[in-house]
Enzyme design. Structure first.
Site, PDB file in Angstrom:
ATOM      1  N   ARG A 146       0.828  -1.212   0.000  1.00  0.00           N
ATOM      2  CA  ARG A 146       0.000   0.000   0.000  1.00  0.00           C
ATOM      3  C   ARG A 146       0.860   1.259   0.000  1.00  0.00           C
ATOM      4  O   ARG A 146       0.529   2.242  -0.656  1.00  0.00           O
ATOM      5  CB  ARG A 146      -0.966  -0.023   1.190  1.00  0.00           C
ATOM      6  CG  ARG A 146      -2.026   1.072   1.096  1.00  0.00           C
ATOM      7  CD  ARG A 146      -3.144   0.883   2.091  1.00  0.00           C
ATOM      8  NE  ARG A 146      -2.680   1.024   3.463  1.00  0.00           N
ATOM      9  CZ  ARG A 146      -3.407   0.757   4.529  1.00  0.00           C
ATOM     10  NH1 ARG A 146      -4.658   0.326   4.389  1.00  0.00           N
ATOM     11  NH2 ARG A 146      -2.925   0.915   5.739  1.00  0.00           N
ATOM     12  N   LYS A 156      -2.656   6.693   0.931  1.00  0.00           N
ATOM     13  CA  LYS A 156      -2.548   7.146   2.331  1.00  0.00           C
ATOM     14  C   LYS A 156      -1.633   8.366   2.365  1.00  0.00           C
ATOM     15  O   LYS A 156      -0.496   8.299   2.841  1.00  0.00           O
ATOM     16  CB  LYS A 156      -2.038   5.994   3.202  1.00  0.00           C
ATOM     17  CG  LYS A 156      -2.470   6.132   4.657  1.00  0.00           C
ATOM     18  CD  LYS A 156      -2.329   4.815   5.381  1.00  0.00           C
ATOM     19  CE  LYS A 156      -2.394   4.965   6.889  1.00  0.00           C
ATOM     20  NZ  LYS A 156      -3.651   5.475   7.401  1.00  0.00           N
ATOM     21  N   GLU A 172     -16.246   6.073   3.714  1.00  0.00           N
ATOM     22  CA  GLU A 172     -15.355   5.848   4.851  1.00  0.00           C
ATOM     23  C   GLU A 172     -16.046   6.295   6.133  1.00  0.00           C
ATOM     24  O   GLU A 172     -16.887   7.192   6.126  1.00  0.00           O
ATOM     25  CB  GLU A 172     -14.071   6.670   4.695  1.00  0.00           C
ATOM     26  CG  GLU A 172     -13.219   6.276   3.514  1.00  0.00           C
ATOM     27  CD  GLU A 172     -12.069   5.335   3.898  1.00  0.00           C
ATOM     28  OE1 GLU A 172     -12.155   4.637   4.932  1.00  0.00           O
ATOM     29  OE2 GLU A 172     -11.092   5.308   3.145  1.00  0.00           O
TER      30      GLU A 172
HETATM   31  C1  LIG Z   1      -8.809   6.676   5.602  1.00  0.00           C
HETATM   32  C2  LIG Z   1      -8.566   5.324   6.178  1.00  0.00           C
HETATM   33  N1  LIG Z   1      -9.419   4.327   5.869  1.00  0.00           N
HETATM   34  C3  LIG Z   1      -9.249   3.078   6.347  1.00  0.00           C
HETATM   35  C4  LIG Z   1      -8.197   2.772   7.191  1.00  0.00           C
HETATM   36  C5  LIG Z   1      -8.030   1.384   7.712  1.00  0.00           C
HETATM   37  O1  LIG Z   1      -6.953   0.750   7.091  1.00  0.00           O
HETATM   38  P1  LIG Z   1      -6.172  -0.433   7.817  1.00  0.00           P
HETATM   39  O2  LIG Z   1      -7.168  -1.477   8.133  1.00  0.00           O
HETATM   40  O3  LIG Z   1      -5.197  -0.896   6.802  1.00  0.00           O
HETATM   41  O4  LIG Z   1      -5.555   0.165   9.032  1.00  0.00           O
HETATM   42  C6  LIG Z   1      -7.293   3.777   7.557  1.00  0.00           C
HETATM   43  C7  LIG Z   1      -6.165   3.480   8.439  1.00  0.00           C
HETATM   44  O5  LIG Z   1      -5.079   3.166   7.948  1.00  0.00           O
HETATM   45  C8  LIG Z   1      -7.476   5.074   7.039  1.00  0.00           C
HETATM   46  O6  LIG Z   1      -6.630   6.058   7.357  1.00  0.00           O
END
Ligand SMILES: Cc1ncc(COP(=O)(O)O)c(C=O)c1O
Length: 341
Positions: free
Chosen positions: A83, A185, A221
């Site tokens: 990612r 991210k 989200e």
């Molecule tokens: C915007 C956003 N959505 C979803 C997630 C959840 O992702 P993960 O399960 O990989 O932590 C995160 C955290 O990383 C995030 O910042």
């Protein structure tokens, strides 16, 4: 473990602590250097760095877990590596070889072993990898140099008094554009979410839910976490959209829902005016694993799923199974856990 720092681990909040060592690697003239562990927790960069002016940066978040036999393990760090590389590509930064990313995380965990919370406290060592564009520059263009860093902070369990549902409202601002950077991210997505978050909290909600930026009809989200709902007929449904950050927790829960709980799993539309399709709902991400959603306020009315105070049975089972795998109590699918050696 024996030399572990003396802290009230289970009461730790999600906040910064300066731990012993952190990892830094520099990219110059087309390649990354070997990288090293350093004591200094500040970095000095050119005032012209693109990370400062043009948001050329990205980051990751993952945790190290102490298992019952005292080992420490990472959960799917290869997925974080993939990612961060997708994020790097999106903002024109050099990719990091997957082995280098995992090795950097391992080095930081090993070097801060006394900060890895003891098994049974629910606390973990949170790792924050990041890449920033640095070097002398002023125009809108990719940086001449890059810094890849990883630091670690101990964090307590998200729910101090046990898993509990919270309520959310709908944001009236977007976190991402239809073909923007929502699936990367990158820091800009989070800068833009500070104000809607603050407004939701002021109104008594845990956070806000972002709808799809093109039509504002579908859930995308839940704050900085992905959404899932459980239907009456036992399906695990989660939104599919190019502007959602693909959550590693979400993909792990989809596997568990199907293979451990025998649910049907669907990535599809979650229409905000069809919330009664769901008997349970949750937000998922590394920080809390699952935040059960009590209710969602939409158009002035609170839609309650299972209950505002009780956690639904499917949500609880999903949570317990995934947490059990992360702490090495339940066998995870092959390749999901990496023992720090
Ligand atoms: C915007 C956003 N959505 C979803 C997630 C959840 O992702 P993960 O399960 O990989 O932590 C995160 C955290 O990383 C995030 O910042």
């Amino acid at each position: 473990m024996s030399n572990s720092v003396s802290l009230d681990w289970s009461k730790l909040s999600f906040s910064y602590t300066k731990t012993d060592l952190r990892y830094i690697s520099m990219w110059k003239n087309g390649s990354w250097d070997e990288g090293k562990l350093v004591e200094e927790n500040t970095i000095t960069i050119s005032e012209g760095s693109t990370a400062i002016h043009y948001g050329q940066q990205c980051f990751e978040g993952l945790k190290a877990y102490r298992t019952p036999n005292g080992d420490v393990q990472l959960f799917r760090p290869d997925e974080n590596a993939k990612r961060i590389n997708r994020s790097c590509r999106r903002v024109m930064m050099p990719e990091i070889p997957i082995e280098k990313f995992i090795d950097a995380c391992m080095q930081v965990v090993k070097a801060n072993d006394r900060w890895v919370p003891p098994y049974g406290t629910g606390a973990t060592l949170y790792l924050r990898p990041y890449v920033i564009g640095v070097g002398d520059n002023v125009g809108v263009r990719p940086a001449p140099e890059y810094l890849f860093g990883v630091f670690a902070v101990p964090v307590g369990p998200y729910f101090k008094g046990g898993l509990a549902p919270v309520n959310f409202t709908i944001a009236d601002m977007d976190r991402a554009a239809p073909h923007g950077t929502g699936d990367a991210k990158v820091g800009g997505n989070y800068a833009g979410s500070l104000l809607p978050h603050e407004e939701a909290v002021k109104r008594g909600f845990a956070d806000c839910i972002y709808l799809d930026p093109a039509t504002h009809t579908k859930i995308e989200e839940v704050g900085a976490a992905n959404f899932f709902g459980i239907t009456k007929d036992g399906r695990f449904v989660t939104p599919k959209s190019p502007s959602i950050l693909p959550s590693i927790t979400k993909y792990s829960l989809m596997y568990i829902a199907e293979h451990n709980l025998g649910l049907k799993v669907e990535e599809g539309d979650c229409h905000i005016d069809q919330l009664d399709a769901f008997v349970e709902a949750g937000a998922c991400g590394t920080a809390a694993v699952i935040t059960p959603i009590g209710g969602i306020e939409y158009k002035g009315k609170l839609h309650v799923f299972h209950s505002e105070t009780e956690v639904g049975p499917v949500t609880r089972k999903l949570y317990e199974t995934l947490v059990g795998m992360k702490f090495g109590e339940i066998e995870a699918p092959a390749g999901w856990t990496y023992i720090v050696k």
